[in-house]
Motif scaffolding. Structure first.
Motif, PDB file in Angstrom:
ATOM      1  N   MET A   1       0.852  -1.203   0.000  1.00 32.47           N
ATOM      2  CA  MET A   1       0.000   0.000   0.000  1.00 32.47           C
ATOM      3  C   MET A   1       0.885   1.249   0.000  1.00 32.47           C
ATOM      4  SD  MET A   1      -2.475   1.319   2.950  1.00 32.47           S
ATOM      5  CE  MET A   1      -0.985   1.476   3.895  1.00 32.47           C
TER       6      MET A   1
ATOM      7  N   PHE B   1      -5.571  11.394   3.898  1.00 33.43           N
ATOM      8  CA  PHE B   1      -6.456  11.593   5.042  1.00 33.43           C
ATOM      9  C   PHE B   1      -5.989  12.709   5.973  1.00 33.43           C
ATOM     10  CE2 PHE B   1      -7.759   7.565   3.378  1.00 33.43           C
ATOM     11  CZ  PHE B   1      -9.129   7.686   3.427  1.00 33.43           C
TER      12      PHE B   1
ATOM     13  N   TYR C   1     -13.766  15.674   8.171  1.00 34.13           N
ATOM     14  CA  TYR C   1     -14.360  14.361   7.908  1.00 34.13           C
ATOM     15  C   TYR C   1     -15.773  14.247   8.484  1.00 34.13           C
ATOM     16  CZ  TYR C   1     -15.018   9.356   7.523  1.00 34.13           C
ATOM     17  OH  TYR C   1     -15.534   8.132   7.213  1.00 34.13           O
TER      18      TYR C   1
ATOM     19  N   TYR D   1     -25.218   7.001   7.316  1.00 31.08           N
ATOM     20  CA  TYR D   1     -23.922   6.709   7.971  1.00 31.08           C
ATOM     21  C   TYR D   1     -24.098   6.125   9.379  1.00 31.08           C
ATOM     22  CZ  TYR D   1     -19.287   7.818   9.983  1.00 31.08           C
ATOM     23  OH  TYR D   1     -18.062   7.768  10.620  1.00 31.08           O
TER      24      TYR D   1
ATOM     25  N   GLY E   1      -8.803   1.292  10.505  1.00 31.81           N
ATOM     26  CA  GLY E   1      -9.127   2.603   9.934  1.00 31.81           C
ATOM     27  C   GLY E   1     -10.153   3.334  10.772  1.00 31.81           C
TER      28      GLY E   1
ATOM     29  N   GLY F   1     -10.336   6.306  11.762  1.00 38.14           N
ATOM     30  CA  GLY F   1     -10.698   7.666  11.338  1.00 38.14           C
ATOM     31  C   GLY F   1     -10.892   8.564  12.550  1.00 38.14           C
TER      32      GLY F   1
ATOM     33  N   GLU G   1      -4.772   2.174  12.815  1.00 37.72           N
ATOM     34  CA  GLU G   1      -4.979   3.321  11.916  1.00 37.72           C
ATOM     35  C   GLU G   1      -3.618   3.789  11.387  1.00 37.72           C
ATOM     36  OE1 GLU G   1      -7.675   5.486  10.619  1.00 37.72           O
ATOM     37  OE2 GLU G   1      -5.789   6.159   9.717  1.00 37.72           O
ATOM     38  N   PRO G   2      -3.455   3.850  10.047  1.00 37.51           N
ATOM     39  CA  PRO G   2      -2.154   4.242   9.496  1.00 37.51           C
ATOM     40  C   PRO G   2      -1.929   5.752   9.401  1.00 37.51           C
ATOM     41  CG  PRO G   2      -3.631   3.601   7.724  1.00 37.51           C
ATOM     42  CD  PRO G   2      -4.388   3.405   9.007  1.00 37.51           C
ATOM     43  N   ASN G   3      -2.982   6.537   9.470  1.00 38.78           N
ATOM     44  CA  ASN G   3      -2.809   7.985   9.307  1.00 38.78           C
ATOM     45  C   ASN G   3      -2.591   8.630  10.683  1.00 38.78           C
ATOM     46  OD1 ASN G   3      -4.254  10.834   9.382  1.00 38.78           O
ATOM     47  ND2 ASN G   3      -3.405  10.548   7.357  1.00 38.78           N
TER      48      ASN G   3
ATOM     49  N   ASP H   1      -1.977  -1.060   9.446  1.00 39.10           N
ATOM     50  CA  ASP H   1      -3.022  -1.009   8.422  1.00 39.10           C
ATOM     51  C   ASP H   1      -3.679  -2.371   8.260  1.00 39.10           C
ATOM     52  OD1 ASP H   1      -1.557  -2.531   6.408  1.00 39.10           O
ATOM     53  OD2 ASP H   1      -0.298  -0.755   6.176  1.00 39.10           O
ATOM     54  N   LEU H   2      -4.551  -2.482   7.288  1.00 37.09           N
ATOM     55  CA  LEU H   2      -5.345  -3.703   7.080  1.00 37.09           C
ATOM     56  C   LEU H   2      -4.487  -4.956   6.927  1.00 37.09           C
ATOM     57  CD1 LEU H   2      -7.811  -2.201   4.470  1.00 37.09           C
ATOM     58  CD2 LEU H   2      -8.600  -3.386   6.528  1.00 37.09           C
TER      59      LEU H   2
ATOM     60  N   THR I   1     -15.338   0.284   8.707  1.00 39.59           N
ATOM     61  CA  THR I   1     -16.314   0.943   7.832  1.00 39.59           C
ATOM     62  C   THR I   1     -15.564   1.900   6.909  1.00 39.59           C
ATOM     63  OG1 THR I   1     -16.738   2.497   9.675  1.00 39.59           O
ATOM     64  CG2 THR I   1     -18.381   0.770   9.311  1.00 39.59           C
TER      65      THR I   1
ATOM     66  N   HIS J   1      -9.134   0.057   0.338  1.00 40.12           N
ATOM     67  CA  HIS J   1      -7.737   0.505   0.229  1.00 40.12           C
ATOM     68  C   HIS J   1      -6.810  -0.612  -0.221  1.00 40.12           C
ATOM     69  CE1 HIS J   1      -8.241   4.583   1.571  1.00 40.12           C
ATOM     70  NE2 HIS J   1      -8.973   4.175   2.587  1.00 40.12           N
TER      71      HIS J   1
HETATM   72  C1  LIG Z   1     -13.128   7.050   4.939  1.00 42.31           C
HETATM   73  S1  LIG Z   1     -12.222   6.919   6.434  1.00 42.31           S
HETATM   74  C2  LIG Z   1     -13.304   5.913   7.451  1.00 42.31           C
HETATM   75  C3  LIG Z   1     -13.173   6.225   8.919  1.00 42.31           C
HETATM   76  C4  LIG Z   1     -14.137   5.472   9.822  1.00 42.31           C
HETATM   77  N1  LIG Z   1     -13.920   4.051   9.737  1.00 42.31           N
HETATM   78  C5  LIG Z   1     -15.559   5.814   9.504  1.00 42.31           C
HETATM   79  O1  LIG Z   1     -16.328   4.941   9.080  1.00 42.31           O
HETATM   80  O2  LIG Z   1     -15.932   6.975   9.666  1.00 42.31           O
HETATM   81  C6  LIG Z   1     -10.961   5.767   6.018  1.00 42.31           C
HETATM   82  C7  LIG Z   1      -9.943   5.556   7.152  1.00 42.31           C
HETATM   83  O3  LIG Z   1      -9.131   4.418   6.813  1.00 42.31           O
HETATM   84  C8  LIG Z   1      -7.757   4.756   7.013  1.00 42.31           C
HETATM   85  N2  LIG Z   1      -6.960   3.931   6.095  1.00 42.31           N
HETATM   86  C9  LIG Z   1      -6.477   4.252   4.872  1.00 42.31           C
HETATM   87  N3  LIG Z   1      -5.822   3.225   4.344  1.00 42.31           N
HETATM   88  C10 LIG Z   1      -5.870   2.214   5.261  1.00 42.31           C
HETATM   89  C11 LIG Z   1      -5.356   0.880   5.324  1.00 42.31           C
HETATM   90  N4  LIG Z   1      -4.661   0.369   4.312  1.00 42.31           N
HETATM   91  N5  LIG Z   1      -5.583   0.134   6.431  1.00 42.31           N
HETATM   92  C12 LIG Z   1      -6.304   0.645   7.457  1.00 42.31           C
HETATM   93  N6  LIG Z   1      -6.818   1.906   7.462  1.00 42.31           N
HETATM   94  C13 LIG Z   1      -6.605   2.665   6.376  1.00 42.31           C
HETATM   95  C14 LIG Z   1      -7.682   6.242   6.753  1.00 42.31           C
HETATM   96  O4  LIG Z   1      -6.541   6.828   7.346  1.00 42.31           O
HETATM   97  C15 LIG Z   1      -9.002   6.727   7.369  1.00 42.31           C
HETATM   98  O5  LIG Z   1      -8.861   6.979   8.735  1.00 42.31           O
END
Ligand SMILES: C[S@@+](CC[C@H](N)C(=O)[O-])C[C@H]1O[C@@H](n2cnc3c(N)ncnc32)[C@H](O)[C@@H]1O
Length: 212
Positions: A1, A9, A16, A34, A53, A55, A74-76, A96-97, A113, A118
């Motif tokens: 990734m 993000f 957000y 949501y 993730g 968020g 969470e990676p960010n 991350d995932l 969610t 990703h």
């Molecule tokens: C659209 S947001 C969703 C946040 C939260 N889960 C929600 O439903 O409101 C996506 C989140 O996934 C994280 N993310 C991005 N790539 C990822 C990965 N490869 N593995 C895990 N998290 C990731 C982002 O940093 C961000 O916080």
């Protein structure tokens, strides 16, 4: 990734919650219902739960309020800080995932969610096998994310959004790895899960998988 996917993000961390509440017209359809989507995921799991993730911690909140023990991954950095500050009592880990290190906890369920897209489809398959190895029989993976019935349906949706002038959504749909129900069904099955799909809005489907 690629790290660039995660850095996107940084710019979204502050706005957000406005996006998910429907204030951004471009993303209104994606985030329609949501709260219901998050509640549906949360009510299907219990115990010690990995959440990918996190968020701004909106799903985390529902899991914690229901009395679960949550490990956030969470990676960010900015998003991680938001979740960690909102829930000082839970573990929020940089990962991350696919790449994450947890302790020796027995995991009952894995949730996310708006995150699974990703990973490429090959990576999704690898990740699901890893999750199966962490879960007991009847352990659960419950994800909600944008999924299409067919590749053709995805292209129709991209054309529709382009016509509406929603070019951020178009760019997102073309950049990330949004997949189809048949592909996901095969990946979950190959990893040893029985999976059901529930349509939540025009974009989002809930995947409710139980390890056999
Ligand atoms: C659209 S947001 C969703 C946040 C939260 N889960 C929600 O439903 O409101 C996506 C989140 O996934 C994280 N993310 C991005 N790539 C990822 C990965 N490869 N593995 C895990 N998290 C990731 C982002 O940093 C961000 O916080």
């Amino acid at each position: 990734m690629g790290r660039e996917f995660v850095d996107i993000f940084d710019g979204w961390a502050d706005s957000y919650d406005a996006s998910v509440s429907g204030k951004d017209p471009e993303y209104r359809d994606v985030f329609e219902g949501y709260e219901t989507i998050l509640n549906e995921v949360a009510k299907r799991v219990s115990g010690t739960i990995i959440e990918f993730g996190t968020g701004t911690g909106n799903l985390t909140a529902k899991l914690v309020e229901a009395g679960n023990s949550v490990i956030g991954i969470e990676p960010n950095t900015k998003m991680l800080k938001v979740t960690a500050e909102r829930f000082p009592s839970i573990k929020v880990i940089d990962g991350d995932l696919l790449e994450f290190k947890i302790g020796h906890e027995n995991i009952d369920a894995i949730v996310s969610t708006y995150v699974f897209h990703h990973l490429t489809d090959d990576e999704k398959g690898i990740a699901l096998k890893k999750y199966a190895s962490l879960l007991p029989t009847n352990g659960k993976v419950v994800f909600a994310d944008t999924v299409f019935l067919t590749e053709e349906a995805k292209q129709v949706q991209i054309s529709k959004e382009r016509k509406r002038g929603y070019l951020n959504v178009v760019e997102d749909l073309e950049r990330e790895y949004y997949t189809t129900i048949p592909v996901l069904k095969e990946l979950f099955t190959k990893a040893g899960f029985q999976v059901r799909f529930v349509k939540m809005n025009d974009y989002v489907w809930l995947m409710d998988a139980t390890k056999k």
